[in-house]
Design an enzyme around this catalytic site. Structure first.
Site, PDB file in Angstrom:
ATOM      1  N   ILE A 269       0.870  -1.178   0.000  1.00 22.34           N
ATOM      2  CA  ILE A 269       0.000   0.000   0.000  1.00 22.34           C
ATOM      3  C   ILE A 269       0.903   1.223   0.000  1.00 22.34           C
ATOM      4  CG2 ILE A 269      -1.700   1.332   1.300  1.00 22.34           C
ATOM      5  CD1 ILE A 269      -2.959  -1.146   2.260  1.00 22.34           C
ATOM      6  N   ASP A 270       0.513   2.231  -0.751  1.00 21.97           N
ATOM      7  CA  ASP A 270       1.337   3.440  -0.839  1.00 21.97           C
ATOM      8  C   ASP A 270       1.587   4.041   0.539  1.00 21.97           C
ATOM      9  OD1 ASP A 270       1.469   3.165  -3.525  1.00 21.97           O
ATOM     10  OD2 ASP A 270      -0.043   4.680  -3.998  1.00 21.97           O
ATOM     11  N   LEU A 271       2.689   4.745   0.643  1.00 24.78           N
ATOM     12  CA  LEU A 271       3.083   5.372   1.906  1.00 24.78           C
ATOM     13  C   LEU A 271       1.990   6.283   2.456  1.00 24.78           C
ATOM     14  CD1 LEU A 271       5.336   6.177   4.001  1.00 24.78           C
ATOM     15  CD2 LEU A 271       5.977   7.970   2.372  1.00 24.78           C
ATOM     16  N   THR A 273      -1.207   6.264   1.789  1.00 23.92           N
ATOM     17  CA  THR A 273      -2.529   5.640   1.861  1.00 23.92           C
ATOM     18  C   THR A 273      -2.692   4.902   3.181  1.00 23.92           C
ATOM     19  OG1 THR A 273      -2.476   5.342  -0.543  1.00 23.92           O
ATOM     20  CG2 THR A 273      -4.131   4.093   0.674  1.00 23.92           C
ATOM     21  N   HIS A 367       0.393   3.650  -8.321  1.00 29.24           N
ATOM     22  CA  HIS A 367      -0.383   4.884  -8.220  1.00 29.24           C
ATOM     23  C   HIS A 367      -1.574   4.880  -9.179  1.00 29.24           C
ATOM     24  CE1 HIS A 367       3.447   7.134  -6.648  1.00 29.24           C
ATOM     25  NE2 HIS A 367       2.995   6.213  -5.802  1.00 29.24           N
TER      26      HIS A 367
END
Length: 444
Positions: A269-271, A273, A367
């Site tokens: 999971i993105d930083l 998010t 992304h």
């Protein structure tokens, strides 16, 4: 069933080439999923074992789960006849039933677990395979197992007794190597970790709620701003999900099969998010989750706040239907489903409006949600400093952080074969930015 498939394919052909490609992709994914489910279907009784009745391995916390004895006549090479020619050309000595390499022996002894030479070599390099040839005084050979009735039990070694084959002894076993050869009367054993996992009762470096947990998997609520894995020169130190998992999760029950040294995140999971993250405690769970992500059978739902109102919503503000974005990212297919849920006024937002949307990514590009919302809908996510267009109004939201949360997911349990669903409430800042009262944003 075949008639139904033919009808669907015929209809797909009538609709165009794109539909045929989608149909072929759909069938390929489902065939792979069914094949993997048949190979990995297990029951709970085989996942937890009684360690008191098992032999210890050569490593601390490892136990012997399988043993194979090489018969006096050797192994049957019929099952690898198609590969034998290629293997013989790569080996100094050709393969024979009584003289073959350990990777090839594993392919014959357990073809379901070691279907290829590379899979067998991988297990050997990890130290999962042991080779036992008896002790120095009483090696496993034809002379010691000739069926003699002579009693040799008085010699002080219980393992040397006429026609009785000695039990596997890990103390005299060696770690199998790729170059090792297997001969008659050898014993090949598999060892896996069943205890000695790293879990700590100390306080975690940061708070991370556990939404679901059992002996094989766990689901945690990752806070925004915390990376899942450590990165070189990132400066995050111990402030990562991977480092925090042993401090917030419970160790699997003693005897749980093939446990990991420490729990591992199963995806990324993105930083910026926040939201649900699946973690694995055992190797079968980690492998099964990886297969499900590859087959795209794990369903994830995100909720986001957009800076502005999409054009399709301006034309029909009451529209709450799902819409599809099919636009390549980095020359790869990328598909995203989205629908509007709520609109709210905001002075600093584009068109003085922010939009709450639900998003279901069908592919997993980098992304993907952020790019599709910014480039296809022309409505970047609130707080997205990378894709917000660098406008003055957009910059006012950056200090609030990214408004993207993975709040729902569902999947098939990789070990217990039951359906797992999880959901969480949205962060408080989501409701705060959707209110017209500007004071609600204070302290967010």
């Amino acid at each position: 069933m075949l008639l139904f498939v033919d009808i669907v394919l015929f209809l797909a052909c009538l609709r165009g080439v794109d539909d045929v490609d989608a149909y072929c992709q759909w069938t390929r994914f489902h065939r792979q999923r069914n094949r993997r489910q048949q190979q990995t279907t297990t029951t709970t009784s085989f996942l937890v074992r009684d360690l008191e009745n098992m032999s210890a391995g050569t490593k601390k916390g490892y136990f012997i789960t399988d043993q194979w004895e090489i018969p006096a006549t050797g192994l049957n090479l019929t099952s690898i006849n198609e590969k034998k020619g290629v293997l013989d050309r790569t080996l100094k000595n050709p393969l024979t039933p009584t003289n073959l390499t350990l990777p090839v022996a594993l392919m014959i002894l357990n073809p379901s677990e070691y279907p290829s030479v590379s899979r067998a070599r991988k297990a050997l390099r990890k130290g999962a395979i042991l080779l036992y040839r008896g002790s120095k005084k009483y090696p496993l050979n034809q002379a010691n197992f000739n069926g003699s009735d002579e009693d040799t039990s008085d010699n002080g070694d219980d393992n040397a007794s006429g026609d009785h084959r000695p039990d596997f002894d890990a103390k005299n076993a060696i770690a199998g190597r790729v170059v090792d050869r297997v001969f008659p009367f050898d014993i090949v054993a598999k060892q896996i970790r069943m205890s000695e996992c790293f879990y700590s009762e100390k306080d975690p470096p940061f708070k991370m709620p556990v939404i679901y947990e059992d002996d094989h998997i766990a689901i945690v609520n990752k806070p925004a701003g915390v990376p899942v894995f450590p990165h070189r020169q990132s400066g995050h130190g111990n402030m990562t999900v991977r480092h925090a998992l042993p401090y917030i999760l419970t160790a699997p029950k003693t005897g749980t099969e093939d446990v990991l040294r420490r729990a591992q995140p199963a995806h990324q999971i993105d930083l910026a998010t926040s939201g649900l993250l699946i973690c694995a405690k055992t190797k079968p769970a980690l492998t099964g989750l990886g297969d499900q992500f590859a087959d795209r059978t794990i369903k994830k739902t995100y909720t986001a706040v957009l800076n502005g109102m999409p054009t399709i919503c301006k034309d029909n503000p009451s529209d709450r239907e799902w819409h599809t974005i099919d636009s390549e990212l980095d020359s790869k297919s990328a598909v995203t489903l989205w629908r509007p849920i709520r609109f709210a006024k905001s002075q600093n937002a584009k068109d003085e409006t922010v939009t709450l949307v639900e998003v279901k990514p069908q592919t997993g590009r980098r992304h993907q949600i952020r790019c599709h919302m910014a480039w296809e809908l022309n409505c970047p996510l609130v707080g997205d400093h990378r894709y917000d267009g660098n406008s003055e109004k957009a910059k006012t939201f950056r200090e609030l952080g990214l408004f993207l949360c993975a709040n729902r997911l569902s999947f098939m349990h990789p070990c217990l074969n039951n359906f797992v669903e999880a959901s969480i409430e949205l962060p408080e800042k989501f409701e705060a930015i959707l209110t017209e009262d500007d004071s609600a944003m204070e302290g967010v």
